[in-house]
Design a protein around this motif. Structure first.
Motif, PDB file in Angstrom:
ATOM      1  N   ILE A 220       0.847  -1.193   0.000  1.00 13.17           N
ATOM      2  CA  ILE A 220       0.000   0.000   0.000  1.00 13.17           C
ATOM      3  C   ILE A 220       0.883   1.245   0.000  1.00 13.17           C
ATOM      4  N   SER A 221       1.936   1.219   0.798  1.00  9.99           N
ATOM      5  CA  SER A 221       2.847   2.364   0.872  1.00  9.99           C
ATOM      6  C   SER A 221       3.552   2.631  -0.454  1.00  9.99           C
ATOM      7  N   LEU A 222       3.938   1.558  -1.163  1.00  8.71           N
ATOM      8  CA  LEU A 222       4.674   1.748  -2.412  1.00  8.71           C
ATOM      9  C   LEU A 222       3.854   2.492  -3.461  1.00  8.71           C
ATOM     10  N   PRO A 223       2.596   2.093  -3.730  1.00  7.10           N
ATOM     11  CA  PRO A 223       1.793   2.872  -4.682  1.00  7.10           C
ATOM     12  C   PRO A 223       1.554   4.306  -4.213  1.00  7.10           C
ATOM     13  N   LEU A 224       1.432   4.495  -2.903  1.00  8.05           N
ATOM     14  CA  LEU A 224       1.269   5.849  -2.376  1.00  8.05           C
ATOM     15  C   LEU A 224       2.508   6.686  -2.665  1.00  8.05           C
ATOM     16  N   ALA A 225       3.679   6.077  -2.524  1.00  9.30           N
ATOM     17  CA  ALA A 225       4.930   6.797  -2.776  1.00  9.30           C
ATOM     18  C   ALA A 225       5.058   7.158  -4.255  1.00  9.30           C
ATOM     19  N   ILE A 226       4.761   6.205  -5.122  1.00  5.14           N
ATOM     20  CA  ILE A 226       4.842   6.463  -6.565  1.00  5.14           C
ATOM     21  C   ILE A 226       3.864   7.559  -6.969  1.00  5.14           C
ATOM     22  N   THR A 227       2.651   7.484  -6.421  1.00  2.00           N
ATOM     23  CA  THR A 227       1.638   8.503  -6.720  1.00  2.00           C
ATOM     24  C   THR A 227       2.073   9.865  -6.200  1.00  2.00           C
ATOM     25  N   SER A 228       2.645   9.898  -5.012  1.00  2.00           N
ATOM     26  CA  SER A 228       3.089  11.164  -4.424  1.00  2.00           C
ATOM     27  C   SER A 228       4.191  11.806  -5.255  1.00  2.00           C
ATOM     28  N   ALA A 229       5.139  10.995  -5.710  1.00  2.00           N
ATOM     29  CA  ALA A 229       6.222  11.528  -6.543  1.00  2.00           C
ATOM     30  C   ALA A 229       5.682  12.050  -7.864  1.00  2.00           C
ATOM     31  N   ALA A 230       4.742  11.311  -8.456  1.00  2.40           N
ATOM     32  CA  ALA A 230       4.141  11.750  -9.719  1.00  2.40           C
ATOM     33  C   ALA A 230       3.356  13.047  -9.528  1.00  2.40           C
ATOM     34  N   LEU A 231       2.663  13.165  -8.408  1.00  2.00           N
ATOM     35  CA  LEU A 231       1.886  14.380  -8.139  1.00  2.00           C
ATOM     36  C   LEU A 231       2.793  15.573  -7.854  1.00  2.00           C
ATOM     37  N   LEU A 232       3.951  15.326  -7.252  1.00  2.00           N
ATOM     38  CA  LEU A 232       4.899  16.423  -7.029  1.00  2.00           C
ATOM     39  C   LEU A 232       5.372  16.980  -8.365  1.00  2.00           C
ATOM     40  N   CYS A 233       5.747  16.088  -9.271  1.00  2.00           N
ATOM     41  CA  CYS A 233       6.158  16.522 -10.602  1.00  2.00           C
ATOM     42  C   CYS A 233       5.008  17.236 -11.308  1.00  2.00           C
ATOM     43  N   THR A 234       3.824  16.687 -11.208  1.00  2.00           N
ATOM     44  CA  THR A 234       2.640  17.297 -11.821  1.00  2.00           C
ATOM     45  C   THR A 234       2.380  18.679 -11.248  1.00  2.00           C
ATOM     46  N   ASN A 235       2.561  18.827  -9.941  1.00  2.00           N
ATOM     47  CA  ASN A 235       2.329  20.116  -9.298  1.00  2.00           C
ATOM     48  C   ASN A 235       3.192  21.203  -9.922  1.00  2.00           C
ATOM     49  N   TYR A 236       4.462  20.901 -10.129  1.00  2.00           N
ATOM     50  CA  TYR A 236       5.369  21.903 -10.691  1.00  2.00           C
ATOM     51  C   TYR A 236       4.850  22.458 -12.011  1.00  2.00           C
ATOM     52  N   PHE A 237       4.255  21.593 -12.843  1.00  2.00           N
ATOM     53  CA  PHE A 237       3.901  21.999 -14.201  1.00  2.00           C
ATOM     54  C   PHE A 237       2.428  22.313 -14.377  1.00  2.00           C
ATOM     55  N   THR A 238       1.663  22.178 -13.332  1.00  2.00           N
ATOM     56  CA  THR A 238       0.245  22.531 -13.419  1.00  2.00           C
ATOM     57  C   THR A 238      -0.098  23.546 -12.330  1.00  2.00           C
ATOM     58  N   VAL A 239      -0.097  23.112 -11.089  1.00  2.00           N
ATOM     59  CA  VAL A 239      -0.499  23.978  -9.980  1.00  2.00           C
ATOM     60  C   VAL A 239       0.481  25.140  -9.804  1.00  2.00           C
ATOM     61  N   ALA A 240       1.741  24.818  -9.483  1.00  2.00           N
ATOM     62  CA  ALA A 240       2.731  25.871  -9.211  1.00  2.00           C
ATOM     63  C   ALA A 240       2.961  26.745 -10.430  1.00  2.00           C
ATOM     64  N   HIS A 241       3.056  26.120 -11.586  1.00  2.00           N
ATOM     65  CA  HIS A 241       3.349  26.859 -12.819  1.00  2.00           C
ATOM     66  C   HIS A 241       2.262  27.884 -13.119  1.00  2.00           C
ATOM     67  N   ASN A 242       1.024  27.447 -13.069  1.00  2.00           N
ATOM     68  CA  ASN A 242      -0.063  28.369 -13.380  1.00  2.00           C
ATOM     69  C   ASN A 242      -0.262  29.405 -12.275  1.00  2.00           C
ATOM     70  N   PHE A 243       0.037  29.020 -11.052  1.00  2.00           N
ATOM     71  CA  PHE A 243      -0.130  29.955  -9.937  1.00  2.00           C
ATOM     72  C   PHE A 243       0.874  31.097 -10.004  1.00  2.00           C
ATOM     73  N   VAL A 244       2.123  30.825 -10.406  1.00  2.00           N
ATOM     74  CA  VAL A 244       3.114  31.904 -10.448  1.00  2.00           C
ATOM     75  C   VAL A 244       2.792  32.899 -11.562  1.00  2.00           C
ATOM     76  N   HIS A 245       2.157  32.425 -12.621  1.00  2.00           N
ATOM     77  CA  HIS A 245       1.812  33.332 -13.722  1.00  2.00           C
ATOM     78  C   HIS A 245       0.497  34.061 -13.472  1.00  2.00           C
ATOM     79  N   ASN A 246      -0.474  33.342 -12.959  1.00  2.00           N
ATOM     80  CA  ASN A 246      -1.803  33.910 -12.728  1.00  2.00           C
ATOM     81  C   ASN A 246      -2.323  33.447 -11.373  1.00  2.00           C
ATOM     82  N   PRO A 247      -1.947  34.146 -10.292  1.00  2.00           N
ATOM     83  CA  PRO A 247      -2.412  33.756  -8.956  1.00  2.00           C
ATOM     84  C   PRO A 247      -3.912  33.504  -8.958  1.00  2.00           C
ATOM     85  N   PHE A 248      -4.317  32.454  -8.268  1.00  2.00           N
ATOM     86  CA  PHE A 248      -5.669  31.947  -8.417  1.00  2.00           C
ATOM     87  C   PHE A 248      -6.760  32.843  -7.838  1.00  2.00           C
ATOM     88  N   PHE A 249      -6.494  33.474  -6.710  1.00  2.00           N
ATOM     89  CA  PHE A 249      -7.579  34.051  -5.924  1.00  2.00           C
ATOM     90  C   PHE A 249      -7.698  35.565  -6.058  1.00  2.00           C
TER      91      PHE A 249
END
Length: 305
Positions: A58-87
């Motif tokens: 159970i921990s291993l899939p959680l770790a893989i998912t967490s690492a993938a989401l960290l990478c995803t965050n950089y290019f979706t959440v963080a990336h779009n937030f630095v250009h166009n703050p959400f709120f």
């Protein structure tokens, strides 16, 4: 080779309730990015604090998912937030900046300065004749003497740790963002101390490998978004891909040359920039996803999906 016309349509996302328009500055669809960040946080916290207390399968899939989401965050959440703050609220943006800093393991303010430097110089390296600083994260900065990019694996592993932290911090203070930077740094420290106190094994065996793999993955993604482009050229320095599925799961990140050409265009409208660029046969386009941008390939490569 005759290249097919790029698919310029942007994936459709469910429209958020109208009342959220009073919350979000640019589009209520940014709520999906906030939701993605919350999901990442929940998985990261649960995975770290439960490590050693639940089965490894159970921990291993959680770790893989967490690492993938960290990478995803950089290019979706963080990336779009630095250009166009959400709120709409400046306070809400500051709070989210601290929150997302915890997810990145890096202060969002430093990431913003690093990323804007990237846009200013468009992946160009330091000029060897003048010594003037170029893009501090350029894929060419530590390439060979003939002006080639450095190898993908070396860039992915070393790039984050070669960041010019003094430059980034000085710039933050110069722009008077130091208070937010301090708050973001403290937020990260509080999270790390909490993990260390409540589950030291989870911190060392789950969190640190997840952070390392996700960070290396994000550097590899940055490399592949520019591999084959022309450094310093705002119309040719990046790679685009027009797969609707890829652009759906990564919030139009495939329109990367478009983004470099008009970086402040909101992610929901970036497909509208494509007609402003040179013809597809003159640009670098990869089929499917940036993750497949390996090796040498023609700029006229077909990319329909």
């Amino acid at each position: 080779m005759t290249q097919k016309k790029p698919t310029e349509r942007s994936p459709q996302y469910p429209v958020a309730p109208g009342r959220l328009q009073k919350v979000f500055r640019h589009s209520p669809l940014d709520g999906w990015l906030v939701l993605l960040a919350l999901i990442q946080f929940a998985i990261l916290v649960f995975g770290t604090l439960s490590f050693g207390k639940i089965a490894w399968f159970i921990s291993l899939p959680l770790a893989i998912t967490s690492a993938a989401l960290l990478c995803t965050n950089y290019f979706t959440v963080a990336h779009n937030f630095v250009h166009n703050p959400f709120f709409q609220s400046a306070l809400a943006n500051s709070v989210f900046s601290c929150f997302n800093s915890m997810l990145l393991g890096t202060p969002e303010t430093l990431h913003r300065i690093y990323h804007f430097n990237h846009h200013k110089y468009d992946n160009a390296a330091t000029d060897p004749r003048t010594g003037l600083r170029g893009d501090i994260g350029s894929t060419y900065r530590f390439g060979n003497s003939t002006g080639m990019e450095e190898p993908l694996l070396r860039y992915a592993i070393l790039s984050y740790f070669r960041n010019d932290i003094p430059f980034l911090v000085r710039t933050a203070f110069k722009k008077r963002h130091h208070k937010l930077l301090i708050a973001e740094t403290l937020s990260i420290l509080v999270m790390l101390v909490t993990f260390g106190v409540f589950n030291p094994m989870g911190f060392f065996v789950f969190y640190l490998p997840v952070w390392l793999l996700g960070t290396i993955g994000s550097q590899a993604q940055n490399y592949l978004e520019h591999h084959g482009g022309t450094p310093g050229d705002r119309e040719h320095n990046a790679v685009s891909c027009y797969s609707r599925f890829y652009n759906w799961i990564w919030f139009n990140n495939g329109f990367h040359q478009e983004h470099h050409f008009r970086p402040q265009v909101h992610w929901t409208r970036v497909a509208e920039v494509t007609p402003m660029l040179p013809p597809a046969e003159e640009r670098c386009i990869v089929k499917g996803a940036h993750w497949l941008n390996f090796g040498e390939r023609s700029k006229s490569q077909t990319q329909s999906d």
